[in-house]
Write a protein that holds these residues in place. Structure first.
Motif, short mmCIF file in Angstrom:
data_model
loop_
_atom_site.label_atom_id
_atom_site.label_comp_id
_atom_site.label_asym_id
_atom_site.label_seq_id
_atom_site.Cartn_x
_atom_site.Cartn_y
_atom_site.Cartn_z
N THR A 15 0.83 -1.21 0.00
CA THR A 15 0.00 0.00 0.00
C THR A 15 0.87 1.26 0.00
O THR A 15 0.35 2.36 -0.19
CB THR A 15 -0.92 0.04 1.23
OG1 THR A 15 -0.11 -0.01 2.42
CG2 THR A 15 -1.89 -1.14 1.25
N TYR A 40 -1.92 -1.23 -3.93
CA TYR A 40 -3.32 -1.26 -3.50
C TYR A 40 -3.61 0.08 -2.78
O TYR A 40 -2.75 0.57 -2.08
CB TYR A 40 -3.51 -2.44 -2.54
CG TYR A 40 -4.90 -2.56 -1.98
CD1 TYR A 40 -5.91 -3.17 -2.70
CD2 TYR A 40 -5.20 -2.07 -0.71
CE1 TYR A 40 -7.18 -3.28 -2.18
CE2 TYR A 40 -6.47 -2.18 -0.18
CZ TYR A 40 -7.47 -2.78 -0.92
OH TYR A 40 -8.72 -2.89 -0.41
N PRO A 41 -4.78 0.72 -2.95
CA PRO A 41 -5.98 0.22 -3.61
C PRO A 41 -6.11 0.60 -5.10
O PRO A 41 -7.14 0.29 -5.69
CB PRO A 41 -7.10 0.86 -2.80
CG PRO A 41 -6.53 2.20 -2.40
CD PRO A 41 -5.06 1.96 -2.19
N LYS A 44 -5.54 -4.21 -7.63
CA LYS A 44 -5.80 -5.33 -6.71
C LYS A 44 -5.01 -6.55 -7.15
O LYS A 44 -4.45 -6.59 -8.25
CB LYS A 44 -7.30 -5.62 -6.68
CG LYS A 44 -8.08 -4.43 -6.12
CD LYS A 44 -9.52 -4.77 -5.80
CE LYS A 44 -10.18 -3.59 -5.09
NZ LYS A 44 -11.61 -3.80 -4.88
N ALA A 45 -4.95 -7.54 -6.28
CA ALA A 45 -4.23 -8.78 -6.59
C ALA A 45 -4.81 -9.40 -7.86
O ALA A 45 -6.03 -9.35 -8.06
CB ALA A 45 -4.35 -9.76 -5.43
N TYR A 48 -0.06 -6.41 -8.74
CA TYR A 48 1.27 -6.02 -8.25
C TYR A 48 2.27 -7.16 -8.40
O TYR A 48 3.47 -6.91 -8.60
CB TYR A 48 1.22 -5.50 -6.80
CG TYR A 48 0.12 -6.03 -5.93
CD1 TYR A 48 0.21 -7.29 -5.35
CD2 TYR A 48 -1.02 -5.26 -5.68
CE1 TYR A 48 -0.81 -7.78 -4.54
CE2 TYR A 48 -2.04 -5.74 -4.87
CZ TYR A 48 -1.93 -7.00 -4.30
OH TYR A 48 -2.95 -7.49 -3.51
N THR A 120 -2.71 -7.80 2.81
CA THR A 120 -3.42 -6.84 1.96
C THR A 120 -4.37 -7.56 1.00
O THR A 120 -5.47 -7.07 0.72
CB THR A 120 -2.42 -5.94 1.21
OG1 THR A 120 -1.68 -5.20 2.17
CG2 THR A 120 -3.13 -4.96 0.27
N VAL A 121 -3.95 -8.73 0.53
CA VAL A 121 -4.85 -9.55 -0.31
C VAL A 121 -6.05 -9.98 0.52
O VAL A 121 -7.20 -9.92 0.07
CB VAL A 121 -4.11 -10.80 -0.86
CG1 VAL A 121 -5.06 -11.66 -1.68
CG2 VAL A 121 -2.89 -10.39 -1.68
N GLN A 123 -7.22 -8.40 3.15
CA GLN A 123 -8.00 -7.19 3.40
C GLN A 123 -8.92 -6.89 2.22
O GLN A 123 -10.08 -6.51 2.41
CB GLN A 123 -7.02 -6.03 3.62
CG GLN A 123 -7.68 -4.72 4.03
CD GLN A 123 -6.66 -3.58 4.10
OE1 GLN A 123 -5.48 -3.80 4.35
NE2 GLN A 123 -7.13 -2.37 3.85
N GLU A 124 -8.41 -7.08 1.00
CA GLU A 124 -9.23 -6.89 -0.20
C GLU A 124 -10.51 -7.73 -0.13
O GLU A 124 -11.55 -7.35 -0.66
CB GLU A 124 -8.47 -7.33 -1.46
CG GLU A 124 -7.40 -6.37 -1.95
CD GLU A 124 -6.69 -6.92 -3.20
OE1 GLU A 124 -7.27 -7.78 -3.89
OE2 GLU A 124 -5.56 -6.47 -3.47
N ARG A 125 -10.37 -8.89 0.49
CA ARG A 125 -11.50 -9.84 0.55
C ARG A 125 -12.31 -9.71 1.84
O ARG A 125 -13.22 -10.50 2.08
CB ARG A 125 -10.96 -11.28 0.47
CG ARG A 125 -10.16 -11.56 -0.78
CD ARG A 125 -9.57 -12.93 -0.68
NE ARG A 125 -8.64 -13.22 -1.75
CZ ARG A 125 -7.83 -14.26 -1.77
NH1 ARG A 125 -7.83 -15.11 -0.74
NH2 ARG A 125 -7.01 -14.47 -2.77
#
Length: 219
Positions: A15, A40-41, A44-45, A48, A120-121, A123-125
């Motif tokens: 991030t 991110y943001p 998204k995965a 990167y 972070t992946v 967190q995306e979910r």
């Protein structure tokens, strides 16, 4: 003699952060390639990870023009950077997209990187940072006997980010179970997550060890 190269990925939780050339790696007779990747943001995965692979592919295809040896390319980085180095090195699909075999990497030397799916992946979910996930976005998911030499370096298990040493120790164990012959782990006693300074000499030593081993194998 053509020099060895380390591709270095900065940390910052995917991030934040910016490309860097760690001073301790300069004037060591090696090339250091500092890499930026989208964060991110904004993306998204796995974008990167794809960015990291594109940078590594560029080094493979161009380092000889600068006097480097494409057979002596190492991947390293701290925290999120260690995760990206491990992902590109372990999941062969990312470099295959650039017609490069990930097994051509001379060695993987992640510093305090996630081996489980990155927080972070998760967190995306909408998954809590305390809930571990191991799926295709985890280096651990891709353990295999034929991977490049792997040196995992973390801070002290009592001072590190939650579970960081333990997940790396699990990666080491499962690589051995998978039949990999050259996986090791270093725990930097007394250092927390920001353990890069004392670990840089280990990175240089590992590069020299692998290069020496490669030279001996070819003679």
């Amino acid at each position: 003699m053509e020099f060895a190269t380390v591709v270095w990925f900065h940390g910052g939780g995917i991030t934040g952060g910016n490309k860097e050339i760690p001073k301790r790696l300069t004037e060591q007779g090696i090339a250091v390639v500092g890499v930026n990747y989208r964060l991110y943001p904004k993306v998204k995965a796995p974008v990167y990870i794809e960015d990291a692979a594109a940078a590594i592919a560029w080094v493979f295809k161009n380092i000889d023009k600068y006097g480097g040896d494409p057979n002596k390319i190492f991947l390293s980085g701290h925290s999120a950077g260690g995760y990206l180095a491990s992902m590109v090195g372990m999941d062969k699909n990312y470099l295959a997209a650039h017609d490069i075999d990930a097994n051509s990497i001379a060695g993987l030397i992640p510093f305090s990187g996630h081996t489980i799916t990155h927080f972070t992946v998760r967190q995306e979910r909408g998954i809590e940072g305390t809930q571990p996930v191991i799926d295709s976005l985890a280096p651990l998911y891709h353990v295999r006997a034929d991977a490049p030499p792997l040196l995992l370096i973390t801070g002290d298990r009592e001072l590190e980010l939650l579970g960081r040493y333990e997940e790396n120790a699990y990666m080491m164990r499962m690589m051995k179970v998978a039949g990999h012959k050259d996986t090791r782990i270093y725990e930097m006693d007394g250092y927390g997550h920001g353990m890069t300074e004392p670990a840089f000499p280990l990175l240089i030593e590992e590069m020299r060890r692998v290069v020496k081993m490669t030279i001996e194998d070819t003679h």
